[in-house]
Enzyme design. Sequence first.
Site, PDB file in Angstrom:
ATOM      1  CB  ILE A 105      13.799 -17.917  -5.647  1.00  0.00           C
ATOM      2  CG1 ILE A 105      14.121 -16.496  -5.177  1.00  0.00           C
ATOM      3  CG2 ILE A 105      13.238 -17.971  -7.056  1.00  0.00           C
ATOM      4  CD1 ILE A 105      15.226 -15.792  -5.971  1.00  0.00           C
ATOM      5  CB  CYS A 106       9.931 -15.459  -4.889  1.00  0.00           C
ATOM      6  SG  CYS A 106       8.815 -14.034  -4.748  1.00  0.00           S
ATOM      7  CB  ALA A 107       5.598 -17.331  -3.989  1.00  0.00           C
TER       8      ALA A 107
END
Length: 188
Positions: A105-107
Amino acid sequence: MKKAVVFIADGTEEIEVITPVDYLRRAAVQVHFVAIGQSRTVTAAHGVSINADMTLESYLSAGEELPDAVVVPGGMPGTTNIADCRAAVDFIRQMNDAGKLVCAICAAPKVVLPKTGALKGKAWTCYPGMREEAAEFIATYRDEAFIHDGNLITGRGPGAAEEFSMEIVRTLTGDAIYSKIKEGSVQR
């Protein structure tokens, strides 16, 4: 019993690591909460101290079989710390090569997964500000809260942590447990 490894490192985004651990444990998935580095205690992105169950070194030395899923949270510099850990990247690569569930998730989809082969040929998402940095995989990027493609689940960012985590729960445990947890935790 299904098993999952959830990584955490100094600088990990709190909500992106605690949410999957919480929901997976509610679903009776055996979760190994694994710290990257020498200590089980990690200082997350917003200064919260979090104690993992064990270090990656301890987990790997136990000689466990590959779990059913691995979860890689985002946050900076936590994602970079995970990406810089050869043992973590090798573990994620092994999981992907074995067709096990790889979740980021995310980066993390942009920073960690390109090193593992997990994005190859798969639709994915990540934190919107990072998508251009993943130019070689941009053709399969989609701007959605989460994407599930084969053995890969990716999430956009902190605001998508609940949906991302619940998709992992649904995949590992089925619709009945997913619905029970969703209702019991009063989700949207």
